[in-house]
Motif scaffolding. Structure first.
Motif: not given
Length: 342
Positions: A4-5, A290-291, A315-320, A329-331
């Motif tokens: 669990p996250v 989760g990546f 999903y949490w999106l990472l920047r560029n 993204m991270i689930k």
């Protein structure tokens, strides 16, 4: 096995705040998220076995009872000060006996917040994690997902156990805060010292990102790097990347591969086994929990943080970091070990 996250954010009720980028503030945020909790947020269940408040150093250990390796990370002020925006260093070890004694230590990485004002002020943070691993982000006050971060980069860090393809891998606890070659001389921070940079340019095959000890608890180690899907988001400011991508997302695990090795060169491990078949230091060691990397990219002008839905999961999106499109993204919700068989 599903883990669990929990997501912790600067805007949670009772959350610790990042005001001046001091080492004490960053250590306090990590302590509250990992060990103590805050407001109605329960901690992840880590411990802080060693702490030196005079020199701004702390060591955290993941939860063995929850399936963790029991590995340690040390995070500390580079010059022992608690100055605003001081350079921080971070490393990992299989074990520690005190704040200064690390056994089977990994590479040392560096990061720092930037002294800025207005929209570039670094006063936002988020931590996404479990009892065994976490990602930590420090962000500008207001900036789009695809930004030009050469001067105002946003530190992003991974700490904890990766999902190893080797059962009971004793070397699976790692830290990553640098996207270029790391080693033990990393003592500066730049826009390449953030996982966001992978959205612009995947790590090279000669970049020793991670020092990972053998899976059988031996003293031997190997240098590993990260492999993505092969998509290079680059720094394109094309308007076609500004919002939602047109194509469907196809997600690929972010993989951990041995540095500069292949199945064709005949290299062998310390037991004389070819690396492709090694059970102590294999070519393909595992994946970051989760990546994921997506074959669809966009969201360049969307505000941070950006959470997207894919097939019923968030999903949490990472920047560029180079003002280009985003595709890493991270689930959220839970992380699933692809090697657990369940």
């Amino acid at each position: 096995m599903a883990q669990p996250v929990t997501v912790f954010r600067w805007d949670d009720p009772g959350a610790p705040q990042l005001v001046d980028g001091k080492p004490s503030e960053i250590i306090n945020i990590l302590t509250k998220c990992l060990v103590d909790g805050y407001g109605t947020q329960l901690p992840l269940g880590w411990t802080r076995p060693f702490y030196d408040p005079v020199n701004q150093a702390a060591a955290f250990r993941n939860n063995v009872a929850a399936g963790g390796s029991g590995g340690y990370t040390k995070i500390y002020s580079n010059d022992n000060s608690d100055a605003n925006h001081a350079l921080m260093r971070i490393t990992h070890a299989v074990s520690m006996t005190d704040i200064s004694t690390l056994v089977k230590q990994g590479w040392t990485h560096a990061f720092a917040t930037i002294n800025a004002t207005g929209d570039n002020r670094m006063d936002k943070w988020a931590l996404i994690g479990t009892a065994t691993a976490f990602y930590f982000f420090i962000s500008r006050n207001a900036a789009p997902m695809g930004e030009n971060a050469n001067s105002y980069y946003n530190p992003t860090i991974f700490v904890g156990d990766f999902f190893s393809r080797i059962p009971n891998d004793t070397g699976r606890f790692i830290t990553i805060a640098t996207t270029g070659s790391a080693g033990d001389t990393t003592n500066a921070s730049s826009f390449t010292q953030t996982l966001d940079f992978w959205s612009s340019q995947p790590p090279g095959t000669s970049q020793s990102l991670i020092k990972i000890y053998n899976a059988d608890n031996a003293a031997a180690f190997s240098s590993y790097t990260i492999k993505l899907s092969g998509i290079n988001g680059g720094s394109s400011g094309d308007v076609g990347f500004a919002g939602e991508p047109l194509g469907e997302h196809a997600l690929v695990n972010v993989m951990i591969f041995m540095l500069s090795s292949s199945t064709a060169d005949g290299s062998k491990d310390i037991n004389g086994v070819v690396l492709a078949n090694s059970v102590v230091s294999p070519l393909f060691r595992g994946v970051l929990p989760g990546f994921y990397d997506s074959f669809a990219m966009g969201y360049r002008l969307e505000p941070w943080p950006k959470i997207i839905g894919i097939n019923g999961d968030d999903y949490w999106l990472l920047r560029n970091s180079h003002r280009g499109p985003c595709h890493l993204m991270i689930k959220l919700g839970e992380w699933n070990d692809p090697f657990s068989g369940s």
